[in-house]
Motif scaffolding. Structure first.
Motif, short mmCIF file in Angstrom:
data_model
loop_
_atom_site.label_atom_id
_atom_site.label_comp_id
_atom_site.label_asym_id
_atom_site.label_seq_id
_atom_site.Cartn_x
_atom_site.Cartn_y
_atom_site.Cartn_z
N ASN A 212 0.83 -1.21 0.00
CA ASN A 212 0.00 0.00 0.00
C ASN A 212 0.87 1.26 0.00
N GLN A 213 1.98 1.22 0.75
CA GLN A 213 2.88 2.37 0.74
C GLN A 213 3.54 2.51 -0.62
N ALA A 214 3.88 1.38 -1.24
CA ALA A 214 4.45 1.43 -2.59
C ALA A 214 3.48 2.08 -3.56
N LEU A 215 2.19 1.76 -3.41
CA LEU A 215 1.16 2.35 -4.26
C LEU A 215 1.06 3.86 -4.03
N ILE A 216 1.10 4.28 -2.77
CA ILE A 216 1.08 5.70 -2.44
C ILE A 216 2.31 6.40 -3.01
N ASP A 217 3.47 5.77 -2.86
CA ASP A 217 4.71 6.35 -3.38
C ASP A 217 4.66 6.49 -4.91
N ALA A 218 4.11 5.48 -5.58
CA ALA A 218 3.99 5.54 -7.04
C ALA A 218 3.05 6.67 -7.46
N PHE A 219 1.91 6.75 -6.79
CA PHE A 219 0.95 7.82 -7.06
C PHE A 219 1.64 9.18 -6.89
N VAL B 244 4.17 10.13 -9.66
CA VAL B 244 3.59 10.47 -10.97
C VAL B 244 2.70 11.70 -10.89
N VAL B 245 1.86 11.77 -9.86
CA VAL B 245 0.87 12.85 -9.77
C VAL B 245 1.45 14.11 -9.12
N GLY B 246 2.46 13.93 -8.28
CA GLY B 246 3.08 15.08 -7.62
C GLY B 246 2.50 15.41 -6.26
N ARG B 247 1.66 14.53 -5.76
CA ARG B 247 1.11 14.68 -4.41
C ARG B 247 0.64 13.31 -3.94
N GLU B 248 0.46 13.17 -2.63
CA GLU B 248 -0.10 11.93 -2.12
C GLU B 248 -1.59 11.89 -2.43
N PRO B 249 -2.16 10.70 -2.49
CA PRO B 249 -3.61 10.63 -2.69
C PRO B 249 -4.33 11.24 -1.49
N TRP B 250 -5.53 11.71 -1.74
CA TRP B 250 -6.35 12.25 -0.67
C TRP B 250 -6.94 11.11 0.15
N PHE B 251 -7.02 11.34 1.47
CA PHE B 251 -7.60 10.37 2.40
C PHE B 251 -8.72 11.04 3.19
N GLY B 252 -9.48 10.23 3.89
CA GLY B 252 -10.57 10.76 4.70
C GLY B 252 -10.13 11.83 5.68
N SER B 253 -8.95 11.68 6.22
CA SER B 253 -8.44 12.69 7.16
C SER B 253 -8.24 14.04 6.47
N ASP B 254 -8.01 14.04 5.16
CA ASP B 254 -7.88 15.30 4.42
C ASP B 254 -9.22 16.02 4.31
N ASP C 42 -12.80 10.00 -3.12
CA ASP C 42 -13.38 8.89 -3.90
C ASP C 42 -12.67 8.72 -5.24
N ALA C 43 -12.36 9.82 -5.90
CA ALA C 43 -11.69 9.75 -7.20
C ALA C 43 -10.29 9.16 -7.07
N ASP C 44 -9.56 9.58 -6.04
CA ASP C 44 -8.22 9.04 -5.83
C ASP C 44 -8.29 7.56 -5.47
N PHE C 45 -9.24 7.18 -4.63
CA PHE C 45 -9.39 5.78 -4.25
C PHE C 45 -9.70 4.92 -5.48
N GLU C 46 -10.58 5.38 -6.33
CA GLU C 46 -10.92 4.64 -7.54
C GLU C 46 -9.69 4.51 -8.45
N LEU C 47 -8.93 5.58 -8.57
CA LEU C 47 -7.71 5.54 -9.39
C LEU C 47 -6.72 4.52 -8.82
#
Length: 100
Positions: free
Chosen positions: A45-52, A55-65, A77-82
């Motif tokens: 999961n951290q590898a997925l976050i690091d890859a995102f 490429v995207v230039g920011r971490e994915p958004w989470f509920g805490s955001d 929701d959009a980041d989770f689906e991606l």
């Protein structure tokens, strides 16, 4: 979006975090199963976050955001689906022997 680029980066990071033997075991399992064992070898999961992030230039958004007022539910929701699409694409590529 950048689904393919993120998937390629995700697989690259995972492969770098695993030994060649671990990678081969994970791929063999994933070819024979509907589930992945990537998290058995590393924090996939951290590898997925690091890859995102790479490429995207920011971490994915989470509920805490959302709680902090930094993102909307729709953005989360959009980041989770991606991320789900990226995981499926990367797994498909490594189980089929593709570029990832």
């Amino acid at each position: 979006m950048n689904t393919q680029r993120i998937a390629t980066e995700f697989a690259r990071i995972l492969r770098g975090w695993m030994t060649p033997e671990e990678w081969a075991q994970m791929v063999a399992h994933d070819r024979a199963s509907d589930s992945s064992t990537a998290n058995d070898y590393c924090d996939a999961n951290q590898a997925l976050i690091d890859a995102f992030s790479a490429v995207v230039g920011r971490e994915p958004w989470f509920g805490s955001d959302v709680d902090g007022g930094f993102a909307t539910e729709a953005q989360v929701d959009a980041d989770f689906e991606l991320l789900e699409q990226v995981w499926r694409l990367a797994r498909l590529e490594w189980t089929k022997g593709g570029a990832a």
